[in-house]
Write a protein that holds these residues in place. Structure first.
Motif, PDB file in Angstrom:
ATOM      1  N   ALA A  12       0.827  -1.214   0.000  1.00  0.00           N
ATOM      2  CA  ALA A  12       0.000   0.000   0.000  1.00  0.00           C
ATOM      3  C   ALA A  12       0.861   1.263   0.000  1.00  0.00           C
ATOM      4  CB  ALA A  12      -0.938  -0.007   1.205  1.00  0.00           C
ATOM      5  N   VAL A  13       1.883   1.295   0.843  1.00  0.00           N
ATOM      6  CA  VAL A  13       2.702   2.506   0.964  1.00  0.00           C
ATOM      7  C   VAL A  13       3.444   2.776  -0.343  1.00  0.00           C
ATOM      8  CG1 VAL A  13       4.555   3.639   2.227  1.00  0.00           C
ATOM      9  CG2 VAL A  13       2.981   2.121   3.448  1.00  0.00           C
ATOM     10  N   ASP A  59       4.952  -3.071   3.187  1.00  0.00           N
ATOM     11  CA  ASP A  59       4.377  -2.371   4.340  1.00  0.00           C
ATOM     12  C   ASP A  59       4.984  -2.882   5.653  1.00  0.00           C
ATOM     13  OD1 ASP A  59       2.783  -0.943   2.595  1.00  0.00           O
ATOM     14  OD2 ASP A  59       1.126  -2.368   2.724  1.00  0.00           O
ATOM     15  N   ARG A  60       5.021  -4.216   5.841  1.00  0.00           N
ATOM     16  CA  ARG A  60       5.544  -4.766   7.101  1.00  0.00           C
ATOM     17  C   ARG A  60       7.055  -4.555   7.205  1.00  0.00           C
ATOM     18  NH1 ARG A  60       1.410  -6.630   5.198  1.00  0.00           N
ATOM     19  NH2 ARG A  60      -0.423  -7.156   6.447  1.00  0.00           N
ATOM     20  N   ALA A  68       7.846  -1.146   8.530  1.00  0.00           N
ATOM     21  CA  ALA A  68       7.731  -1.001   9.987  1.00  0.00           C
ATOM     22  C   ALA A  68       9.104  -1.222  10.629  1.00  0.00           C
ATOM     23  CB  ALA A  68       6.705  -1.990  10.538  1.00  0.00           C
ATOM     24  N   THR A 125      -5.273   1.258   5.303  1.00  0.00           N
ATOM     25  CA  THR A 125      -4.975   0.001   5.991  1.00  0.00           C
ATOM     26  C   THR A 125      -3.887   0.253   7.031  1.00  0.00           C
ATOM     27  OG1 THR A 125      -3.513  -0.511   4.128  1.00  0.00           O
ATOM     28  CG2 THR A 125      -5.706  -1.525   4.133  1.00  0.00           C
ATOM     29  N   ALA A 172      -1.199  -2.022   8.120  1.00  0.00           N
ATOM     30  CA  ALA A 172      -0.165  -3.067   8.190  1.00  0.00           C
ATOM     31  C   ALA A 172       1.095  -2.564   8.888  1.00  0.00           C
ATOM     32  CB  ALA A 172       0.176  -3.556   6.781  1.00  0.00           C
ATOM     33  N   VAL A 173       1.534  -1.362   8.545  1.00  0.00           N
ATOM     34  CA  VAL A 173       2.782  -0.846   9.112  1.00  0.00           C
ATOM     35  C   VAL A 173       2.641  -0.633  10.618  1.00  0.00           C
ATOM     36  CG1 VAL A 173       4.500   0.992   9.037  1.00  0.00           C
ATOM     37  CG2 VAL A 173       3.361   0.284   6.923  1.00  0.00           C
ATOM     38  N   GLU A 179       2.590  -3.721  12.703  1.00  0.00           N
ATOM     39  CA  GLU A 179       3.908  -4.335  12.781  1.00  0.00           C
ATOM     40  C   GLU A 179       4.819  -3.538  13.715  1.00  0.00           C
ATOM     41  OE1 GLU A 179       3.806  -7.126  11.207  1.00  0.00           O
ATOM     42  OE2 GLU A 179       5.785  -7.670  11.963  1.00  0.00           O
ATOM     43  N   ILE A 180       4.670  -2.223  13.695  1.00  0.00           N
ATOM     44  CA  ILE A 180       5.446  -1.390  14.628  1.00  0.00           C
ATOM     45  C   ILE A 180       5.060  -1.748  16.066  1.00  0.00           C
ATOM     46  CG2 ILE A 180       5.671   0.982  15.520  1.00  0.00           C
ATOM     47  CD1 ILE A 180       5.707   1.910  12.572  1.00  0.00           C
ATOM     48  N   ASP A 224      -1.311   3.183   6.281  1.00  0.00           N
ATOM     49  CA  ASP A 224      -0.294   2.864   5.274  1.00  0.00           C
ATOM     50  C   ASP A 224      -0.212   3.937   4.187  1.00  0.00           C
ATOM     51  OD1 ASP A 224       0.227   0.513   6.643  1.00  0.00           O
ATOM     52  OD2 ASP A 224      -1.247  -0.628   5.492  1.00  0.00           O
TER      53      ASP A 224
END
Lengths: 315, 315
Positions: free
Chosen positions: A74-75, A92-93, A96, B72, B74-75, B78-79, B92
């Motif tokens: 997404a980012v 995305d993950r 992070a 969304t 996701a980031v 996860e952070i 995101d």
């Protein structure tokens, strides 16, 4: 037996994963290249550390070798819509990791502390150390006279420029991260993982005290080259452009005089004699890691071979 | 007629959206508060600019008032897993804005240039300007003696601490962004949007030259307070803690001597006379913007009222 593995990205991560599955966690220390680290979008990105940690945590993307399994984009898609750079793919993950690493570094934590915290969060039991808490940047010197940051060469330019040499910016003043020299001096065996000798293992060897420690230890390598090719990445191309015939023999040459043994692939069996002539013990086996079983088998074989080399050296 | 709107976050963004839908785009300039801007994870975050731009682009989250529609997480999730701070919620797609903004600023672009590029990417036709390209940070002084960064006060501490005053760090040396004073001097009418007078419009007024220009122009406000309450945010609480009875009358007082007219809600009709006594023309109407229709209606009414004020002033 205390084991230390020196590793870069994908190939190194796979062997480290195999080692972590066949030795007690408190007996294995992994020292990871940070020469590829770079700043992108203001974030501190550590590609090799992340590949090693994601692999050890079982959350690595098995298809790409980098990034996270099942990550979303997404980012990155949105950055593309804003006209921003998308050449370095950040899931995305995965992002992070970079955001939280950057935040902690800006708060004054050292990279080795951040890695330790992430390893704990990811349930990684073996000790993973960045080679240094100080910045060291691998610069690729090209035949055209350019000096390229590693990710620019590796990702943006897809290793196209012809290589003339390397410079490890910062390595004159960088110190090994806390624990690195201690681990090396306490090691019963050091394994140079099948990572690029020039840009993955090489930067680690430039740090003060690392070569000195390695010279006193039994050191074996797993060849990153099989049948004249790198399984992944530009290692063979680099050897060729720097005037070496890419082969496990060249790898053995590269690591002289600190190498005592090397695992080479069955397809390179004909080189065993020449390697032996360098005073390095060859071990011919299947070194291609296709799956988890291969990682464990090769790791076990490397440890057993390393023990034999150690005994032969009476070190 | 050239219109300039001064705006902060959610309420301001709604009126600006209404204005953009009822005046030609080349006739509207929006000057947005950047006193709330802050650095988080090494990223430059501009909450008010993003709220205004997302709203104008039709991509704002209508439920929260901040962030992107359908974003969304996701980031952020996860952070959280890595033990990082999640008190400032970054979706995101929203993160992409901060990443690309930060990258451009680090490459030497000015904030106003970044905003212009983003507006183009998002199809925003009206001119949106940050109040300044220089950093100005709103600091909340609390009764307990703390000096809190605005987002710490606003998001992390949810406006709980009692307020004693404000400081706009950097405003002594900050210059209005290119185009800000030009827009103000070229304005036929200036509208102070229904944003927090203390921390959204206030910082803009501290910049050199802004008050001077406003003093020469017909200026109207839309009250951010309705029936003694702010529709969103801590404006009423701030007025109270600073010793003012929160009401459109207090807002009119706050903006003296540069205000000529104010739109107040039907529920505050009883204050019209007192406002008039301040030499400020009240316009009583429904100022709550529940939907798009409300935004357009209120914007049209504000412009018509502003024209009347302008004529009454013979400015």
């Amino acid at each position: 037996m205390n084991l230390v593995a020196l590793a870069g990205g994908v190939g190194g991560a796979k062997l480290v994963d195999g080692l972590a599955r066949c030795v007690p966690p408190d007996r294995l220390t992994v020292i990871v290249n940070t020469g590829d680290d770079f700043c992108h979008f203001g974030l501190h990105i550590s590609p090799d550390l992340d590949t090693v940690c994601y692999t050890l945590a079982g959350i690595a993307n098995p298809d790409t070798g980098w990034g996270r399994m099942g990550d979303t984009w997404a980012v990155m898609e949105e950055i593309g819509r804003l006209g921003g750079p998308t050449w370095f793919r950040l899931g995305d993950r995965d992002l992070a990791t970079h955001l939280e690493r950057t935040r902690r570094l800006q708060q004054g934590e050292r990279l080795s502390e951040v890695v330790a915290a992430f390893c704990q969060a990811w349930g990684i039991k073996v000790k993973v150390l960045p080679m240094s808490d100080d910045p060291v940047s691998t610069i690729v010197l090209t035949k055209e006279g350019d000096e390229l940051g590693f990710q620019d060469y590796f990702v943006a330019q897809q290793c196209q420029p012809e290589v003339k040499g390397f410079r490890f910016m910062g390595s004159e003043t960088a110190q090994p991260a806390p624990g690195v020299l201690e681990a090396l001096w306490g090691a019963d065996l050091v394994i140079l993982c099948p990572s690029n000798p020039w840009v993955s293992i090489g930067p680690i060897l430039t740090l003060p005290g690392v070569r000195e420690a390695l010279m006193q230890k039994p050191v074996i390598a797993v060849s990153p080259l099989v049948g004249g090719q790198a399984l992944k990445g530009p290692a063979a191309k680099m050897f060729r452009e720097l005037g070496w015939q890419p082969s496990p023999l060249a790898v053995a040459h590269f690591y002289q005089p600190l190498l005592h043994g090397i695992l080479v692939d069955n397809s390179d069996a004909m080189m065993a004699e020449e390697i032996q002539h360098l005073g390095i013990i060859p071990h011919v086996t299947d070194i291609v890691m296709r799956d988890e079983q291969d990682r464990i088998r090769l790791a076990k074989e490397a440890v057993t071979f390393g023990q034999a080399v150690r005994e032969a050296l009476s070190l």
